[in-house]
Design an enzyme around this catalytic site. Structure first.
Site, PDB file in Angstrom:
ATOM      1  N   ARG A  71       0.836  -1.196   0.000  1.00 30.92           N
ATOM      2  CA  ARG A  71       0.000   0.000   0.000  1.00 30.92           C
ATOM      3  C   ARG A  71       0.873   1.248   0.000  1.00 30.92           C
ATOM      4  O   ARG A  71       1.913   1.303   0.672  1.00 30.92           O
ATOM      5  CB  ARG A  71      -0.902   0.033   1.247  1.00 30.92           C
ATOM      6  CG  ARG A  71      -2.065  -0.934   1.215  1.00 30.92           C
ATOM      7  CD  ARG A  71      -3.112  -0.560   0.160  1.00 30.92           C
ATOM      8  NE  ARG A  71      -4.259  -1.466   0.173  1.00 30.92           N
ATOM      9  CZ  ARG A  71      -4.401  -2.538  -0.610  1.00 30.92           C
ATOM     10  NH1 ARG A  71      -3.470  -2.855  -1.491  1.00 30.92           N
ATOM     11  NH2 ARG A  71      -5.499  -3.275  -0.535  1.00 30.92           N
ATOM     12  N   HIS A 106      -1.094   0.050  -9.633  1.00 32.28           N
ATOM     13  CA  HIS A 106      -1.763  -0.740  -8.587  1.00 32.28           C
ATOM     14  C   HIS A 106      -2.414  -2.003  -9.165  1.00 32.28           C
ATOM     15  O   HIS A 106      -3.627  -2.226  -9.018  1.00 32.28           O
ATOM     16  CB  HIS A 106      -2.814   0.104  -7.840  1.00 32.28           C
ATOM     17  CG  HIS A 106      -3.247  -0.536  -6.539  1.00 32.28           C
ATOM     18  ND1 HIS A 106      -3.612   0.179  -5.436  1.00 32.28           N
ATOM     19  CD2 HIS A 106      -3.345  -1.851  -6.171  1.00 32.28           C
ATOM     20  CE1 HIS A 106      -3.932  -0.645  -4.445  1.00 32.28           C
ATOM     21  NE2 HIS A 106      -3.772  -1.897  -4.875  1.00 32.28           N
TER      22      HIS A 106
HETATM   23  P1  NDP Z   1      -1.639 -11.296   5.652  1.00 35.19           P
HETATM   24  O1  NDP Z   1      -2.602 -10.753   6.637  1.00 35.19           O
HETATM   25  O2  NDP Z   1      -1.715 -12.748   5.310  1.00 35.19           O
HETATM   26  O3  NDP Z   1      -0.145 -10.999   6.147  1.00 35.19           O
HETATM   27  C1  NDP Z   1       0.229  -9.817   6.774  1.00 35.19           C
HETATM   28  C2  NDP Z   1       1.638  -9.965   7.358  1.00 35.19           C
HETATM   29  O4  NDP Z   1       2.068  -8.698   7.854  1.00 35.19           O
HETATM   30  C3  NDP Z   1       1.690 -10.942   8.530  1.00 35.19           C
HETATM   31  O5  NDP Z   1       2.859 -11.724   8.467  1.00 35.19           O
HETATM   32  C4  NDP Z   1       1.735 -10.010   9.751  1.00 35.19           C
HETATM   33  O6  NDP Z   1       2.402 -10.554  10.874  1.00 35.19           O
HETATM   34  C5  NDP Z   1       2.528  -8.850   9.184  1.00 35.19           C
HETATM   35  N1  NDP Z   1       2.262  -7.635   9.954  1.00 35.19           N
HETATM   36  C6  NDP Z   1       1.102  -6.951  10.081  1.00 35.19           C
HETATM   37  N2  NDP Z   1       1.259  -5.872  10.878  1.00 35.19           N
HETATM   38  C7  NDP Z   1       2.552  -5.894  11.278  1.00 35.19           C
HETATM   39  C8  NDP Z   1       3.342  -5.055  12.115  1.00 35.19           C
HETATM   40  N3  NDP Z   1       2.809  -3.976  12.710  1.00 35.19           N
HETATM   41  N4  NDP Z   1       4.629  -5.363  12.299  1.00 35.19           N
HETATM   42  C9  NDP Z   1       5.157  -6.465  11.719  1.00 35.19           C
HETATM   43  N5  NDP Z   1       4.489  -7.296  10.910  1.00 35.19           N
HETATM   44  C10 NDP Z   1       3.200  -7.007  10.697  1.00 35.19           C
HETATM   45  O7  NDP Z   1      -1.787 -10.409   4.339  1.00 35.19           O
HETATM   46  P2  NDP Z   1      -1.472 -10.817   2.802  1.00 35.19           P
HETATM   47  O8  NDP Z   1      -0.117 -11.401   2.746  1.00 35.19           O
HETATM   48  O9  NDP Z   1      -2.598 -11.609   2.237  1.00 35.19           O
HETATM   49  O10 NDP Z   1      -1.518  -9.376   2.103  1.00 35.19           O
HETATM   50  C11 NDP Z   1      -0.624  -8.341   2.480  1.00 35.19           C
HETATM   51  C12 NDP Z   1      -1.064  -7.013   1.882  1.00 35.19           C
HETATM   52  O11 NDP Z   1      -0.772  -6.962   0.501  1.00 35.19           O
HETATM   53  C13 NDP Z   1      -2.560  -6.713   1.918  1.00 35.19           C
HETATM   54  O12 NDP Z   1      -2.948  -6.243   3.192  1.00 35.19           O
HETATM   55  C14 NDP Z   1      -2.728  -5.665   0.842  1.00 35.19           C
HETATM   56  O13 NDP Z   1      -2.655  -4.365   1.380  1.00 35.19           O
HETATM   57  C15 NDP Z   1      -1.524  -5.902  -0.073  1.00 35.19           C
HETATM   58  N6  NDP Z   1      -1.967  -6.273  -1.418  1.00 35.19           N
HETATM   59  C16 NDP Z   1      -1.620  -5.455  -2.469  1.00 35.19           C
HETATM   60  C17 NDP Z   1      -2.018  -5.760  -3.761  1.00 35.19           C
HETATM   61  C18 NDP Z   1      -1.597  -4.943  -4.924  1.00 35.19           C
HETATM   62  O14 NDP Z   1      -1.996  -5.227  -6.059  1.00 35.19           O
HETATM   63  N7  NDP Z   1      -0.764  -3.939  -4.756  1.00 35.19           N
HETATM   64  C19 NDP Z   1      -2.864  -6.945  -4.024  1.00 35.19           C
HETATM   65  C20 NDP Z   1      -3.116  -7.760  -2.864  1.00 35.19           C
HETATM   66  C21 NDP Z   1      -2.692  -7.413  -1.612  1.00 35.19           C
HETATM   67  P3  NDP Z   1       1.850 -11.877  11.631  1.00 35.19           P
HETATM   68  O15 NDP Z   1       2.038 -13.016  10.669  1.00 35.19           O
HETATM   69  O16 NDP Z   1       2.731 -12.016  12.811  1.00 35.19           O
HETATM   70  O17 NDP Z   1       0.409 -11.611  11.938  1.00 35.19           O
END
Ligand code: NDP
Length: 313
Positions: free
Chosen positions: A228, A276
């Site tokens: 994002r 995007h």
């Molecule tokens: P998930 O919820 O599966 O994974 C999120 C990861 O981020 C987890 O490992 C989580 O840790 C970690 N995380 C969250 N907050 C923190 C923090 N404060 N500090 C450290 N680590 C953190 O999400 P996805 O992998 O499915 O997707 C990730 C993002 O990709 C989406 O939220 C979206 O915004 C973006 N996206 C962008 C697209 C594009 O076309 N540009 C398309 C699809 C998605 P933990 O495992 O410990 O919970």
């Protein structure tokens, strides 16, 4: 069973046809303003508050994407739009993991093999072989080790770069070093040559990637943002590119989208831009996933992909 669907820019036809095929017992309709008819499930992208407000029979809301930052922001702006008791689900993978792998592998190999340098040299008709990077120190660090972050790590494995991830909780992934929590951020960044952002956008990650953050990377590092735009302070990113702290960046997401025509990122010679679409929602895969989740919910099972609204992802 009644299902309502809303997307601000997509046609409803393929969605409704596909959902109806997979859930023949359901009645699926595209929601229109004024429609207060019954609804057990809502499938949405940027729904107007009136679509969800006051629906006592709603059993679940499905976001038509992996990220839920936009809908959580709407819920914050419109208290009462969706009671906390109604589960919010998001799409996990549904074909996005592979698209993210393609984007990441492409970018990492472009930088590792210096194709970006050769492209600039070609503009000067310059025939000049450049020293190669060493694979064993070309460490790729992924911010976020969820569905997409872990999948990108898997996609990069065959190329033999050292791999590391940073997440909130520690992970055990074969061949990948896990760093967890704020205290581990500095050591994670210090050894990362290529930084890939796959964090969800939450109050904790908005503007996370700023001057101080980028300064902890080795000089001449690379940055790929496929998560994002709100997570990056763009003025700091530009300053890091100007100083050489960052050698190059590939960006799919921005603070303001579409990226304004006069924005300096458009013309920066070390920046590549996509609109995007690093990973788009694939309709058939998404419909399969949602139909399965609804069937599970109807059978009293817990579907995967439930969002923790407090945590923000
Ligand atoms: P998930 O919820 O599966 O994974 C999120 C990861 O981020 C987890 O490992 C989580 O840790 C970690 N995380 C969250 N907050 C923190 C923090 N404060 N500090 C450290 N680590 C953190 O999400 P996805 O992998 O499915 O997707 C990730 C993002 O990709 C989406 O939220 C979206 O915004 C973006 N996206 C962008 C697209 C594009 O076309 N540009 C398309 C699809 C998605 P933990 O495992 O410990 O919970």
């Amino acid at each position: 069973m009644e299902i309502i669907w809303y997307h601000p820019s997509q046609s409803a036809t393929a969605w409704i046809r596909g959902l109806q095929q997979r859930l023949p017992q359901a009645r699926v309709r595209a929601w229109q303003p004024g429609d207060e008819g019954p609804a057990d499930y809502a499938l949405v992208r940027s729904p107007p508050a009136e679509m969800l407000r006051g629906r006592a029979t709603l059993r679940g809301v499905f976001a038509l994407g992996a990220g839920v930052d936009e809908i959580l922001k709407q819920l914050e702006q419109h208290p009462g739009m969706l009671p906390d008791s109604v589960p919010l689900y998001r799409l996990e993978d549904t074909g996005m993991a592979r698209q993210m792998q393609e984007y990441a592998v492409h970018s990492v190999l472009t930088w590792f093999r210096r194709f970006d340098d050769y492209q600039l040299q070609q503009q000067q008709a310059c025939w000049q072989p450049l020293p190669p990077y060493a694979r064993e120190t070309f460490t790729v660090g992924i911010l976020g080790a969820g569905v997409l972050g872990q999948s990108v790590a898997e996609g990069l494995k065959p190329w033999g770069f050292p791999l590391r991830v940073w997440s909130r909780s520690p992970k055990t992934i074969d061949g990948v070093t896990s760093f967890a929590g704020r205290d581990a951020l500095q050591p994670f960044l210090q050894g990362t040559q290529v930084l890939i952002n796959l964090l969800p956008s939450t109050p904790e990650t908005i503007n996370l990637i700023d001057q101080h953050f980028l300064a902890q990377l080795p000089h001449g590092a690379f940055f790929l943002n496929i998560a994002r735009g709100a997570q990056v302070v763009e003025a700091d990113l530009l300053a890091a590119l100007e100083s050489g702290q960052l050698k190059a960046a590939a960006l799919d997401v921005f603070q303001v989208e579409p990226l304004p025509e006069a924005h300096p990122l458009w013309s920066h010679p070390r920046v590549t831009i996509t609109p995007h679409n690093a990973a788009v929602t694939l309709i058939d895969e998404a419909i399969d996933y949602i139909a399965r989740a609804i069937t599970q919910d109807q059978a009293g099972e817990t579907p995967q992909g439930r969002v923790d609204r407090q945590r923000g992802y």
